[in-house]
Design an enzyme around this catalytic site. Structure first.
Site, PDB file in Angstrom:
ATOM      1  N   SER A 130       5.403  12.994  13.936  1.00  0.00           N
ATOM      2  CA  SER A 130       6.076  12.260  12.863  1.00  0.00           C
ATOM      3  C   SER A 130       7.373  11.689  13.423  1.00  0.00           C
ATOM      4  O   SER A 130       8.167  12.414  14.019  1.00  0.00           O
ATOM      5  CB  SER A 130       6.407  13.216  11.715  1.00  0.00           C
ATOM      6  N   HIS A 160       2.344   9.657  12.928  1.00  0.00           N
ATOM      7  CA  HIS A 160       2.444   9.994  11.504  1.00  0.00           C
ATOM      8  C   HIS A 160       3.703   9.342  10.926  1.00  0.00           C
ATOM      9  O   HIS A 160       4.805   9.521  11.464  1.00  0.00           O
ATOM     10  CB  HIS A 160       2.508  11.521  11.368  1.00  0.00           C
ATOM     11  N   ASP A 186       6.109   8.831   7.643  1.00  0.00           N
ATOM     12  CA  ASP A 186       6.498   9.421   6.361  1.00  0.00           C
ATOM     13  C   ASP A 186       7.229   8.397   5.505  1.00  0.00           C
ATOM     14  O   ASP A 186       8.359   8.010   5.811  1.00  0.00           O
ATOM     15  CB  ASP A 186       7.400  10.636   6.618  1.00  0.00           C
ATOM     16  N   MET A 234       9.056   7.545   2.118  1.00  0.00           N
ATOM     17  CA  MET A 234       9.755   8.245   1.027  1.00  0.00           C
ATOM     18  C   MET A 234      10.579   7.246   0.217  1.00  0.00           C
ATOM     19  O   MET A 234      11.192   6.341   0.793  1.00  0.00           O
ATOM     20  CB  MET A 234      10.694   9.302   1.603  1.00  0.00           C
ATOM     21  N   HIS A 264       1.703   8.641   5.374  1.00  0.00           N
ATOM     22  CA  HIS A 264       1.835   9.681   4.347  1.00  0.00           C
ATOM     23  C   HIS A 264       2.776   9.159   3.261  1.00  0.00           C
ATOM     24  O   HIS A 264       3.983   9.055   3.477  1.00  0.00           O
ATOM     25  CB  HIS A 264       2.382  10.944   5.052  1.00  0.00           C
ATOM     26  N   MET A 279       4.923   9.392   0.204  1.00  0.00           N
ATOM     27  CA  MET A 279       5.635  10.302  -0.704  1.00  0.00           C
ATOM     28  C   MET A 279       6.424   9.424  -1.653  1.00  0.00           C
ATOM     29  O   MET A 279       7.660   9.359  -1.616  1.00  0.00           O
ATOM     30  CB  MET A 279       6.554  11.234   0.114  1.00  0.00           C
ATOM     31  N   MET A 326       0.455  20.504   2.907  1.00  0.00           N
ATOM     32  CA  MET A 326       1.905  20.505   3.141  1.00  0.00           C
ATOM     33  C   MET A 326       2.366  21.946   3.332  1.00  0.00           C
ATOM     34  O   MET A 326       2.105  22.813   2.492  1.00  0.00           O
ATOM     35  CB  MET A 326       2.652  19.885   1.961  1.00  0.00           C
ATOM     36  N   GLY A 339       9.951  15.773   2.033  1.00  0.00           N
ATOM     37  CA  GLY A 339      11.249  15.118   1.867  1.00  0.00           C
ATOM     38  C   GLY A 339      12.099  15.102   3.123  1.00  0.00           C
ATOM     39  O   GLY A 339      12.849  14.162   3.337  1.00  0.00           O
ATOM     40  N   PHE A 340      11.977  16.133   3.943  1.00  0.00           N
ATOM     41  CA  PHE A 340      12.850  16.222   5.115  1.00  0.00           C
ATOM     42  C   PHE A 340      12.098  16.826   6.293  1.00  0.00           C
ATOM     43  O   PHE A 340      11.213  17.666   6.095  1.00  0.00           O
ATOM     44  CB  PHE A 340      14.076  17.088   4.794  1.00  0.00           C
ATOM     45  N   GLY A 341      12.512  16.404   7.477  1.00  0.00           N
ATOM     46  CA  GLY A 341      12.016  17.044   8.686  1.00  0.00           C
ATOM     47  C   GLY A 341      12.838  18.291   8.971  1.00  0.00           C
ATOM     48  O   GLY A 341      13.885  18.522   8.353  1.00  0.00           O
ATOM     49  N   GLY A 342      12.359  19.088   9.885  1.00  0.00           N
ATOM     50  CA  GLY A 342      13.139  20.223  10.372  1.00  0.00           C
ATOM     51  C   GLY A 342      13.243  21.393   9.413  1.00  0.00           C
ATOM     52  O   GLY A 342      14.142  22.225   9.555  1.00  0.00           O
ATOM     53  N   GLY A 388       4.595  20.043   8.384  1.00  0.00           N
ATOM     54  CA  GLY A 388       5.854  20.666   7.986  1.00  0.00           C
ATOM     55  C   GLY A 388       6.122  21.963   8.739  1.00  0.00           C
ATOM     56  O   GLY A 388       5.355  22.919   8.640  1.00  0.00           O
ATOM     57  N   GLY A 389       7.180  21.964   9.538  1.00  0.00           N
ATOM     58  CA  GLY A 389       7.578  23.201  10.218  1.00  0.00           C
ATOM     59  C   GLY A 389       6.624  23.650  11.311  1.00  0.00           C
ATOM     60  O   GLY A 389       6.579  24.837  11.637  1.00  0.00           O
ATOM     61  N   GLY A 434       7.217  17.025  13.862  1.00  0.00           N
ATOM     62  CA  GLY A 434       8.415  16.196  13.884  1.00  0.00           C
ATOM     63  C   GLY A 434       9.489  16.783  14.775  1.00  0.00           C
ATOM     64  O   GLY A 434       9.573  16.514  15.963  1.00  0.00           O
TER      65      GLY A 434
HETATM   66  C1  DX5 Z   1       8.071  16.108   5.361  1.00  0.00           C
HETATM   67  C2  DX5 Z   1       7.219  15.176   6.185  1.00  0.00           C
HETATM   68  C3  DX5 Z   1       6.823  15.691   7.527  1.00  0.00           C
HETATM   69  C4  DX5 Z   1       7.949  16.029   8.424  1.00  0.00           C
HETATM   70  C5  DX5 Z   1       7.467  16.967   9.476  1.00  0.00           C
HETATM   71  O1  DX5 Z   1       8.248  15.523   4.116  1.00  0.00           O
HETATM   72  O2  DX5 Z   1       6.019  14.883   5.493  1.00  0.00           O
HETATM   73  O3  DX5 Z   1       5.935  14.785   8.161  1.00  0.00           O
HETATM   74  O4  DX5 Z   1       8.507  14.904   9.024  1.00  0.00           O
HETATM   75  O5  DX5 Z   1       8.559  17.263  10.255  1.00  0.00           O
HETATM   76  P1  DX5 Z   1       8.830  18.705  10.849  1.00  0.00           P
HETATM   77  O6  DX5 Z   1       7.777  18.931  11.890  1.00  0.00           O
HETATM   78  O7  DX5 Z   1      10.196  18.542  11.412  1.00  0.00           O
HETATM   79  O8  DX5 Z   1       8.747  19.689   9.736  1.00  0.00           O
HETATM   80 ZN    ZN Z   2       4.361  13.756   6.544  1.00  0.00          ZN
END
Ligand code: DX5
Ligand code: ZN
Length: 218
Positions: A7, A32, A34, A36, A65, A67, A136, A141-144, A175-176, A196
């Protein structure tokens, strides 16, 4: 072997082309993306214009993806931008059957996803319409973010349904995911790993993808 779908959410967008080239040279299978809207999720990213720009610099499949609220209104724009797969949230699409058929009619591979607290049964009626189910493993909403427990059981259930019904959808997890959580979700049955931060926190992006591949093979 699992498909690795980095991502770019946490990429350096001032060097996006260079970083996508690094993902490719490290052996990424898909990209990938994202999307948003600051409404369905409390963060904003980018829209079809950036997807089209990415389409021009890579031949890898683009895994989009969504969102966003009112996803139906934007599906054709993402198809025109060059999406290969479009995944929609059950929470944002009250008429999933229509939405997924619309994606397929446009020549794009349809996927469905759900937030960690949404019961898996919410997507069970549409499994025969999709080419991918995205589990999911964080609140979108957020990476990391930290990997939430429970995704492994969902993946295993999706794998059972797929076998019982002779379906062929891919199971993706997002995610994670890092080297530690990846092995657990792959043994549960994940076919596609969205990754990500575990890649973008490294200086050597290509090397990070290679390293993940090696740890999955081990
Ligand atoms: C979260 C995104 C993910 C995210 C994954 O809303 O859909 O694609 O970027 O990132 P990591 O691997 O950092 O959780
Ligand atoms: Zn995603």
């Amino acid at each position: 072997m699992a498909i690795i779908a980095p991502s770019v959410l946490n990429a350096d967008f001032s060097r996006l082309a260079e970083q996508i080239t690094a993902l490719e040279s490290g052996g990424a299978d898909w990209i990938h993306l994202d999307i948003m809207d600051g409404h369905f999720v409390p963060n904003m990213t980018f829209g079809p214009m950036i997807v089209a720009a990415i389409r021009r610099i890579t031949a890898l499949p683009l895994d989009v993806h969504l969102m966003i609220s009112n996803a139906d209104a934007y599906i054709s724009a993402f198809q025109e931008a060059g999406a290969d797969l479009i995944t929609v949230h059950v929470e944002a699409c009250p008429h999933l059957w229509r939405t997924l058929e619309n994606i397929r009619t446009l020549g794009v591979r349809p996927g469905v996803t759900l937030n960690p607290a949404t019961p898996l049964l919410m997507i069970e009626p549409v499994l025969s319409l999709v080419e991918m189910v995205l589990v999911m493993s964080v609140e979108p909403g957020f990476g990391g973010q930290r990997y939430l427990p429970g995704a492994g059981e969902r993946i295993a259930q999706l794998k059972r349904w797929r076998a019982e019904r002779s379906l062929e959808y891919l199971i993706e997890v997002d995610g994670g995911i890092d080297e530690t959580s990846a092995s657990g979700v792959v043994s549960a049955g994940a076919d596609v790993l969205v990754i990500g931060q575990a890649i973008f926190r490294q200086n050597d992006i290509a090397g990070a993808v290679r390293q993940l591949r090696m740890s999955l093979q081990a």
